[in-house]
Design an enzyme around this catalytic site. Structure first.
Site, short mmCIF file in Angstrom:
data_model
loop_
_atom_site.label_atom_id
_atom_site.label_comp_id
_atom_site.label_asym_id
_atom_site.label_seq_id
_atom_site.Cartn_x
_atom_site.Cartn_y
_atom_site.Cartn_z
N ASN A 27 4.63 -7.95 -6.36
CA ASN A 27 4.24 -8.87 -5.29
C ASN A 27 4.29 -10.32 -5.72
O ASN A 27 4.00 -10.66 -6.87
CB ASN A 27 2.80 -8.55 -4.84
CG ASN A 27 2.69 -7.21 -4.17
OD1 ASN A 27 3.22 -7.00 -3.10
ND2 ASN A 27 1.98 -6.29 -4.81
N HIS A 47 8.27 -9.16 -2.33
CA HIS A 47 8.22 -8.89 -3.77
C HIS A 47 9.17 -9.87 -4.44
O HIS A 47 10.13 -10.33 -3.83
CB HIS A 47 8.61 -7.44 -4.05
CG HIS A 47 7.51 -6.47 -3.74
ND1 HIS A 47 7.06 -5.52 -4.62
CD2 HIS A 47 6.75 -6.31 -2.62
CE1 HIS A 47 6.07 -4.83 -4.07
NE2 HIS A 47 5.88 -5.29 -2.84
N HIS A 50 5.76 -10.01 3.70
CA HIS A 50 5.24 -9.41 2.46
C HIS A 50 6.43 -9.32 1.49
O HIS A 50 7.25 -8.41 1.60
CB HIS A 50 4.70 -8.02 2.82
CG HIS A 50 4.08 -7.27 1.69
ND1 HIS A 50 2.76 -6.88 1.68
CD2 HIS A 50 4.60 -6.80 0.52
CE1 HIS A 50 2.50 -6.21 0.57
NE2 HIS A 50 3.60 -6.15 -0.14
N ARG A 80 -5.40 -3.64 -3.76
CA ARG A 80 -4.83 -2.35 -3.33
C ARG A 80 -3.37 -2.24 -3.75
O ARG A 80 -3.03 -1.58 -4.71
CB ARG A 80 -4.99 -2.19 -1.80
CG ARG A 80 -4.81 -0.75 -1.30
CD ARG A 80 -3.38 -0.26 -1.21
NE ARG A 80 -2.54 -1.02 -0.30
CZ ARG A 80 -1.24 -0.82 -0.14
NH1 ARG A 80 -0.63 0.14 -0.83
NH2 ARG A 80 -0.53 -1.58 0.68
N ASP A 81 -2.50 -2.92 -3.07
CA ASP A 81 -1.06 -2.80 -3.33
C ASP A 81 -0.71 -3.23 -4.75
O ASP A 81 0.18 -2.66 -5.38
CB ASP A 81 -0.29 -3.65 -2.30
CG ASP A 81 1.21 -3.43 -2.38
OD1 ASP A 81 1.63 -2.32 -2.71
OD2 ASP A 81 1.97 -4.38 -2.09
N CYS A 110 7.30 -3.55 -9.38
CA CYS A 110 8.03 -2.93 -8.27
C CYS A 110 8.49 -1.55 -8.75
O CYS A 110 9.29 -1.45 -9.67
CB CYS A 110 9.24 -3.78 -7.89
SG CYS A 110 10.19 -3.08 -6.54
#
Length: 303
Positions: free
Chosen positions: A252, A212, A210, A18-19, A243
């Site tokens: 990520n 990055h 979470h 997803r992300d 990003c």
């Protein structure tokens, strides 16, 4: 050296499908997304964010989410989660049999205004109907807080601001709050202060991180979070997703790199690294680009 206490076990929340994918320009079809999710599950990943129910106009990559959820061969011990930005998205996620859903808020007022055209408080109010229906249907809701150490518009974010937004999501009924360094500017010191501030309001066992990897600090920040008592880490297979707020920056932190770190610390994840690497190579080949993961590239070079 002083004794450092780490958790014995860490849950990996895999956000790649997803992300990660939603920030990749090359569109991936439903069949390949399903293959990726199934490979991740077979590698021992117990929580996979498998799609997002948003307007395809805004996020074309997620247009196949219904098909993905409907055609997945599911394992009984795996959570297949969906991001749902509104009630329409929540209803679509339920129709597609998502295991649970996620909602999001920002710790930065400017970020909230520029991204969803409303204040932080207004954005959280919009989720109240979802929380009410989810509770009645016994569906778990996970909460994300973005920009927890820095914002592309405001710069540094005060830890107390993050704590207030996280607490609001928690009090609304989110069972877990994921603290996201959206632009990857966090350092060991800023992350430690932020986690300390949030843990004054929410139990540590209800928090996740979470990160990055924009400035190459993600693993260092995860190490710091583990020392602080965090036991849940979000990551994306092959380091998927650039990003969007830092041109050319990696997105990520790669799941392969996180699992390698945790293995080295003797922390249990239940994940088979070899199978995880194969999943990363599979999706990287589909995207026609090498994995961002350093561990993945090192292993591939050995073959």
């Amino acid at each position: 050296m002083p004794d450092i206490t780490f958790p014995k076990q860490v849950k990996i929340v895999e956000v790649g499908p997803r992300d990660g994918l939603q920030n990749e320009k090359k569109l991936i079809n439903a069949k390949d997304k399903i293959a990726l999710i199934e490979q991740l599950a077979n590698a021992g990943v117990s929580y996979i964010e498998s799609g997002s129910f948003v307007s395809p106009k805004w996020v074309p990559q997620m247009a196949t989410s219904t098909e993905v959820f409907e055609k997945l061969n599911r394992l009984s011990n795996v959570t297949y989660a969906a991001l749902t930005p509104n009630m329409q998205g929540f209803e679509a996620a339920m129709a597609a049999n998502a295991s649970e859903v996620a909602i999001f808020g920002a710790a930065s007022e400017s970020f909230s205004q520029k991204n969803i055209n409303c204040s932080i408080d207004e954005s959280l109010e919009r989720f109240q109907p979802i929380m009410t229906v989810a509770k009645a249907a016994n569906i778990k809701v996970r909460g994300y807080v973005s920009c927890v150490v820095g914002c592309p518009y405001e710069g540094d974010i005060a830890p107390d601001k993050v704590a207030i937004v996280a607490e609001k999501l928690f009090k609304m009924g989110c069972y877990e709050i994921s603290l996201g360094d959206t632009i990857g500017v966090g350092t060991a010191a800023s992350v430690e202060k932020m986690i300390h501030a949030v843990s004054q309001r929410i139990p540590l066992e209800k928090l996740a991180v979470h990160f990055h990897d924009t400035y190459g600090q993600a693993l260092t920040n995860i190490y710091t979070a583990l020392q602080s008592g965090i036991m849940v880490v979000d990551s994306a297979i092959a380091g998927l997703g650039g990003c969007p707020y830092a041109k050319g920056a990696s997105g990520n932190v790669a799941t392969e790199d996180v699992v390698y770190l945790l293995n080295g610390l003797g922390i249990e994840t239940g994940i088979n690294l070899e199978k995880l690497l194969s999943a990363g190579w599979f999706i990287s080949d589909k995207l026609e680009k090498p994995p961002v993961s350093k561990v993945s590239n090192a292993y591939r070079a050995k073959k």
